[in-house]
Design a protein around this motif. Structure first.
Motif, short mmCIF file in Angstrom:
data_model
loop_
_atom_site.label_atom_id
_atom_site.label_comp_id
_atom_site.label_asym_id
_atom_site.label_seq_id
_atom_site.Cartn_x
_atom_site.Cartn_y
_atom_site.Cartn_z
N ALA A 141 38.21 64.94 -78.63
CA ALA A 141 39.24 65.50 -79.43
C ALA A 141 39.15 67.22 -79.12
O ALA A 141 40.05 67.83 -79.48
N LYS A 142 37.85 67.68 -78.91
CA LYS A 142 37.62 68.92 -79.05
C LYS A 142 38.39 69.70 -77.87
O LYS A 142 38.69 71.04 -77.94
N SER A 143 38.43 68.91 -76.76
CA SER A 143 39.11 69.66 -75.65
C SER A 143 40.05 68.89 -74.77
O SER A 143 40.65 69.14 -73.70
N ALA A 144 40.64 67.59 -75.54
CA ALA A 144 41.64 66.95 -74.96
C ALA A 144 42.95 67.69 -74.84
O ALA A 144 43.13 68.41 -75.73
N THR A 145 43.78 67.44 -74.01
CA THR A 145 45.03 68.10 -73.67
C THR A 145 45.94 67.25 -74.53
O THR A 145 45.80 66.26 -75.13
N THR A 146 47.37 68.00 -74.55
CA THR A 146 48.41 67.24 -75.27
C THR A 146 48.73 65.74 -74.85
O THR A 146 48.87 65.61 -73.85
N ASN A 147 48.63 65.01 -75.94
CA ASN A 147 49.19 63.71 -75.85
C ASN A 147 48.05 62.85 -74.84
O ASN A 147 48.49 61.63 -74.30
N SER A 148 46.98 63.37 -74.39
CA SER A 148 46.18 62.58 -73.71
C SER A 148 45.36 61.47 -74.10
O SER A 148 44.88 60.61 -73.50
#
Length: 279
Positions: A141-148
């Protein structure tokens, strides 16, 4: 959506404008930029509203962005401690309510429900959802992109949404409140039926009084009619008697007069004969 339905679950990452004021891990409330990134979404409403239903139906597919604007404009009132979700807020509109909270790392969980869905049950769901979700996806969650993370999160989000779909099954207070509402509805129906019966009884009593009054009037009129008929009968009897007497007088008087005349003539004849005989 003025109902008690659970509509959807969403996961966001609150964005920070800089490092923590204390230099420790996590973000400070003062460093929030007002923006948030959508990491995952689950439209639970589509499960019970059928194909094409969803949160807002086919009219609006961007419900996650709308909730994101709510969270970004009014972030949790105080981020929870490390490993704990907190700072819960409730945003209520004419159609629905949004309940959300976040941890010290900016992991924000939110759900959208109908207006009658208990807020304490919604907070309980977010609290229960946070532990397994943070264990599985905290680092991503700290580096995930949008809606990934939507596909990866679907199982855990759907499980919790299914569990909390009926608030009365997970919240004793809600269950009790539901029973109380059912009893209230029954009492209201009973009172309505009693009032209706009372109105009917009053209507019957009023009709009974009217019938009694009509019966009294009829009885009085019948008595008056009997008196009138008796008077008419007496008058008719008097008239008939008078007529009979009159007829008898008309018939008998001449007969009596003739009889008297005949008797008088007979006496005169006998006297005359007697006088002749003596002579």
């Amino acid at each position: 959506m003025s109902d008690n339905k659970l509509r959807c679950a969403l996961v966001y990452r609150l964005e920070s404008s800089g490092p923590s004021d204390s230099g420790e891990s996590g973000i400070a409330l003062s460093n929030l930029s007002g923006n948030c990134t959508l990491l995952a979404k689950y439209d639970h409403a589509s499960d019970y509203e059928g194909s094409g239903g969803g949160l807002y139906g086919d009219r609006d597919k961007n419900y996650a962005e709308a909730v994101g604007m709510v969270v970004g404009n009014d972030p949790p009132s105080g981020l929870g401690e490390e490993g704990v979700i907190g700072g819960f807020k409730i945003c209520i509109s004419d159609a629905h309510q949004v309940i959300y909270g976040a941890d010290s790392d900016g992991l924000c969980l939110a759900i959208v429900t109908g207006l009658k869905y208990p807020s304490r049950t919604a907070i309980s769901m977010l609290t229960e959802l946070y532990t397994p979700y943070s264990e599985q996806f905290a680092l991503q969650a700290k580096s995930a992109t949008t809606n990934s993370l939507t596909k990866k999160s679907k199982k855990i989000l759907s499980q919790l949404c299914t569990k909390y779909d009926d608030s009365t099954k997970v919240d004793k207070a809600s269950a009790l409140n539901s029973k109380v509402e059912a009893v209230q509805a029954t009492m209201q129906d009973n009172i309505a039926a009693m009032l209706k019966n009372t109105e009917q009884a009053e209507s019957l009593a009023e009709r009974s009084n009217q019938l009694n009054e009509q019966a009294n009037v009829f009885q009085k009129k019948s008595k008056d009619l009997k008196k009138q008929m008796r008077c008419k009968n007496i008058k008719m009897t008097i008239i008939l008697v008078t007529l009979v007497v009159g007829v008898l007088v008309i018939i008998l008087v001449p007969l009596i007069v003739r009889a008297k005349n005949a008797a008088k003539g007979g006496r005169m004849l006998r006297g005359f004969l007697e006088e002749i005989g003596e002579a």
